[in-house]
Motif scaffolding. Structure first.
Motif, PDB file in Angstrom:
ATOM      1  N   THR A  39     -27.998 -25.800  18.240  1.00 43.62           N
ATOM      2  CA  THR A  39     -26.663 -25.380  17.823  1.00 43.62           C
ATOM      3  C   THR A  39     -25.766 -26.604  17.614  1.00 43.62           C
ATOM      4  O   THR A  39     -25.670 -27.452  18.508  1.00 43.62           O
ATOM      5  N   PRO A  40     -25.121 -26.719  16.454  1.00 40.52           N
ATOM      6  CA  PRO A  40     -24.212 -27.855  16.232  1.00 40.52           C
ATOM      7  C   PRO A  40     -23.035 -27.828  17.201  1.00 40.52           C
ATOM      8  O   PRO A  40     -22.572 -26.756  17.613  1.00 40.52           O
ATOM      9  N   LEU A  41     -22.541 -29.010  17.552  1.00 38.61           N
ATOM     10  CA  LEU A  41     -21.354 -29.121  18.386  1.00 38.61           C
ATOM     11  C   LEU A  41     -20.102 -29.014  17.509  1.00 38.61           C
ATOM     12  O   LEU A  41     -20.142 -29.327  16.323  1.00 38.61           O
ATOM     13  N   THR A  42     -19.014 -28.587  18.079  1.00 36.93           N
ATOM     14  CA  THR A  42     -17.759 -28.456  17.338  1.00 36.93           C
ATOM     15  C   THR A  42     -17.355 -29.812  16.756  1.00 36.93           C
ATOM     16  O   THR A  42     -17.291 -30.814  17.479  1.00 36.93           O
ATOM     17  N   GLY A  43     -17.132 -29.847  15.443  1.00 32.41           N
ATOM     18  CA  GLY A  43     -16.691 -31.069  14.781  1.00 32.41           C
ATOM     19  C   GLY A  43     -17.794 -32.083  14.524  1.00 32.41           C
ATOM     20  O   GLY A  43     -17.513 -33.174  14.021  1.00 32.41           O
ATOM     21  N   GLU A  44     -19.023 -31.742  14.847  1.00 34.64           N
ATOM     22  CA  GLU A  44     -20.138 -32.681  14.687  1.00 34.64           C
ATOM     23  C   GLU A  44     -20.522 -32.811  13.208  1.00 34.64           C
ATOM     24  O   GLU A  44     -20.684 -31.812  12.513  1.00 34.64           O
ATOM     25  N   THR A  45     -20.664 -34.040  12.729  1.00 39.90           N
ATOM     26  CA  THR A  45     -21.089 -34.238  11.342  1.00 39.90           C
ATOM     27  C   THR A  45     -22.572 -33.922  11.217  1.00 39.90           C
ATOM     28  O   THR A  45     -23.303 -33.888  12.210  1.00 39.90           O
ATOM     29  N   THR A  46     -23.020 -33.716   9.992  1.00 33.99           N
ATOM     30  CA  THR A  46     -24.438 -33.422   9.772  1.00 33.99           C
ATOM     31  C   THR A  46     -25.321 -34.590  10.191  1.00 33.99           C
ATOM     32  O   THR A  46     -26.402 -34.391  10.754  1.00 33.99           O
ATOM     33  N   LEU A  47     -24.861 -35.816   9.945  1.00 38.80           N
ATOM     34  CA  LEU A  47     -25.629 -36.993  10.363  1.00 38.80           C
ATOM     35  C   LEU A  47     -25.701 -37.071  11.882  1.00 38.80           C
ATOM     36  O   LEU A  47     -26.785 -37.290  12.455  1.00 38.80           O
ATOM     37  N   ASP A  48     -24.582 -36.884  12.560  1.00 38.28           N
ATOM     38  CA  ASP A  48     -24.572 -36.934  14.021  1.00 38.28           C
ATOM     39  C   ASP A  48     -25.454 -35.832  14.615  1.00 38.28           C
ATOM     40  O   ASP A  48     -26.119 -36.045  15.636  1.00 38.28           O
ATOM     41  N   LEU A  49     -25.439 -34.668  13.998  1.00 40.07           N
ATOM     42  CA  LEU A  49     -26.277 -33.563  14.458  1.00 40.07           C
ATOM     43  C   LEU A  49     -27.755 -33.924  14.371  1.00 40.07           C
ATOM     44  O   LEU A  49     -28.519 -33.724  15.328  1.00 40.07           O
ATOM     45  N   ALA A  50     -28.170 -34.472  13.240  1.00 44.47           N
ATOM     46  CA  ALA A  50     -29.579 -34.853  13.064  1.00 44.47           C
ATOM     47  C   ALA A  50     -29.991 -35.910  14.085  1.00 44.47           C
ATOM     48  O   ALA A  50     -31.065 -35.808  14.702  1.00 44.47           O
ATOM     49  N   ASP A  74     -35.554 -34.745  13.372  1.00 49.79           N
ATOM     50  CA  ASP A  74     -34.796 -33.581  12.942  1.00 49.79           C
ATOM     51  C   ASP A  74     -34.224 -33.853  11.557  1.00 49.79           C
ATOM     52  O   ASP A  74     -33.978 -35.007  11.201  1.00 49.79           O
ATOM     53  N   GLN A  75     -34.044 -32.796  10.803  1.00 45.40           N
ATOM     54  CA  GLN A  75     -33.490 -32.947   9.454  1.00 45.40           C
ATOM     55  C   GLN A  75     -32.348 -31.965   9.253  1.00 45.40           C
ATOM     56  O   GLN A  75     -32.468 -30.778   9.598  1.00 45.40           O
ATOM     57  N   VAL A  76     -31.236 -32.470   8.719  1.00 43.13           N
ATOM     58  CA  VAL A  76     -30.092 -31.615   8.399  1.00 43.13           C
ATOM     59  C   VAL A  76     -29.701 -31.885   6.950  1.00 43.13           C
ATOM     60  O   VAL A  76     -29.485 -33.024   6.553  1.00 43.13           O
ATOM     61  N   ALA A  77     -29.654 -30.810   6.169  1.00 49.35           N
ATOM     62  CA  ALA A  77     -29.229 -30.916   4.769  1.00 49.35           C
ATOM     63  C   ALA A  77     -27.714 -30.760   4.705  1.00 49.35           C
ATOM     64  O   ALA A  77     -27.142 -29.889   5.367  1.00 49.35           O
ATOM     65  N   ASP A  78     -27.076 -31.608   3.896  1.00 53.61           N
ATOM     66  CA  ASP A  78     -25.619 -31.661   3.823  1.00 53.61           C
ATOM     67  C   ASP A  78     -25.141 -31.426   2.398  1.00 53.61           C
ATOM     68  O   ASP A  78     -25.489 -32.167   1.484  1.00 53.61           O
ATOM     69  N   LEU A  79     -24.327 -30.395   2.211  1.00 53.99           N
ATOM     70  CA  LEU A  79     -23.669 -30.149   0.931  1.00 53.99           C
ATOM     71  C   LEU A  79     -22.170 -30.217   1.173  1.00 53.99           C
ATOM     72  O   LEU A  79     -21.598 -29.341   1.828  1.00 53.99           O
ATOM     73  N   CYS A  80     -21.551 -31.306   0.708  1.00 51.00           N
ATOM     74  CA  CYS A  80     -20.105 -31.503   0.854  1.00 51.00           C
ATOM     75  C   CYS A  80     -19.648 -31.382   2.310  1.00 51.00           C
ATOM     76  O   CYS A  80     -18.602 -30.778   2.603  1.00 51.00           O
ATOM     77  N   THR A 121     -33.347 -44.792  17.751  1.00 53.90           N
ATOM     78  CA  THR A 121     -33.024 -43.620  16.949  1.00 53.90           C
ATOM     79  C   THR A 121     -32.361 -44.083  15.657  1.00 53.90           C
ATOM     80  O   THR A 121     -31.458 -44.916  15.683  1.00 53.90           O
ATOM     81  N   LEU A 122     -32.826 -43.550  14.546  1.00 56.28           N
ATOM     82  CA  LEU A 122     -32.279 -43.920  13.239  1.00 56.28           C
ATOM     83  C   LEU A 122     -32.345 -42.723  12.308  1.00 56.28           C
ATOM     84  O   LEU A 122     -32.953 -41.705  12.634  1.00 56.28           O
ATOM     85  N   SER A 123     -31.712 -42.853  11.159  1.00 56.11           N
ATOM     86  CA  SER A 123     -31.743 -41.773  10.176  1.00 56.11           C
ATOM     87  C   SER A 123     -31.973 -42.330   8.786  1.00 56.11           C
ATOM     88  O   SER A 123     -31.440 -43.379   8.426  1.00 56.11           O
ATOM     89  N   ILE A 124     -32.779 -41.634   8.022  1.00 50.65           N
ATOM     90  CA  ILE A 124     -33.070 -41.993   6.637  1.00 50.65           C
ATOM     91  C   ILE A 124     -32.426 -40.943   5.725  1.00 50.65           C
ATOM     92  O   ILE A 124     -32.793 -39.765   5.774  1.00 50.65           O
ATOM     93  N   PRO A 125     -31.471 -41.327   4.889  1.00 50.91           N
ATOM     94  CA  PRO A 125     -30.867 -40.358   3.970  1.00 50.91           C
ATOM     95  C   PRO A 125     -31.689 -40.210   2.682  1.00 50.91           C
ATOM     96  O   PRO A 125     -32.261 -41.183   2.195  1.00 50.91           O
ATOM     97  N   THR A 126     -31.737 -39.004   2.191  1.00 49.86           N
ATOM     98  CA  THR A 126     -32.375 -38.734   0.906  1.00 49.86           C
ATOM     99  C   THR A 126     -31.414 -37.902   0.070  1.00 49.86           C
ATOM    100  O   THR A 126     -30.960 -36.846   0.516  1.00 49.86           O
ATOM    101  N   GLU A 127     -31.094 -38.390  -1.127  1.00 50.59           N
ATOM    102  CA  GLU A 127     -30.222 -37.640  -2.028  1.00 50.59           C
ATOM    103  C   GLU A 127     -31.065 -36.847  -3.019  1.00 50.59           C
ATOM    104  O   GLU A 127     -31.911 -37.414  -3.710  1.00 50.59           O
TER     105      GLU A 127
END
Length: 198
Positions: A39-50, A74-80, A121-127
């Protein structure tokens, strides 16, 4: 898989896609379900969630398997700025694809390698840019591939590639769920031989 002198390794995931990807590296590993509340935390960005979930999954399994390297992802898709989850069924998948039609989505694929108190811990973005396609095309795709367990409702490694206009990433397997270029670097730093010695 080939035998090797590599340290024990656990994939903290129930994802068949991550398991298949990790198998490509030809090193022995076990799979353990992390059982983490996503479950996402209140105000958490998609990157921070992942990032948080990748770390939490690794930590949950590392706690019961000390002295073992554990992979969390973990993977989180972000639209706007809004997270797009796994649709679960046809109607929600169609609504997702309609929403993403002609849009560019950022998929944040987070990775954590952990052993005891040591972790990275790191994250790889894919557009991913989706084509502007008719509802009929989208419906035909969903009936053909049924990608209801995939965030974004399209499997880029399958027929879903036909819905896409472009993919931009430094790590091509990140979109499928596990960034192997980044992971290989982390594993080598941790003492793994890849390719493994026989």
């Amino acid at each position: 898989m080939s035998s090797s002198n590599n340290p024990p390794l656990i994939l903290a995931s129930t994802s068949v896609y991550r398991r298949e990807l990790l198998t490509r590296l030809r090193i022995p590993f076990e799979v353990v379900s992390p059982k983490v509340d996503e479950t996402p935390l209140t105000g958490e960005t998609t990157l921070d969630l992942a990032l948080r979930l990748a770390n939490a999954k690794a930590a949950a399994v590392a706690k019961i398997h000390p002295d073992t390297w554990v992979i969390g992802s973990d993977q989180v898709a972000d639209l706007c700025g809004a997270a797009i989850g796994k649709p679960g069924n046809f109607d929600r998948a169609l609504a997702q694809l309609q929403l993403m039609r002609g849009q560019t989505i950022t998929f944040h694929t987070a990775l954590c390698l952990m052993k005891n108190d040591v972790h990275t811990t790191l994250s790889i973005p894919t557009e991913v840019t989706f084509r502007k396609l008719s509802d009929d095309v989208l419906e035909n795709y969903l009936r053909a591939e049924e990608p209801y367990d995939c965030a974004g409702s399209a499997k880029s490694e399958g027929l879903g590639i036909s819905l896409l206009e472009a993919i931009k990433s430094d790590d091509p397997t990140a979109l499928i769920g596990l960034p192997l270029i980044a992971l290989t670097g982390l594993l080598r730093d941790a003492g793994f031989a890849i390719p493994a010695t026989k």
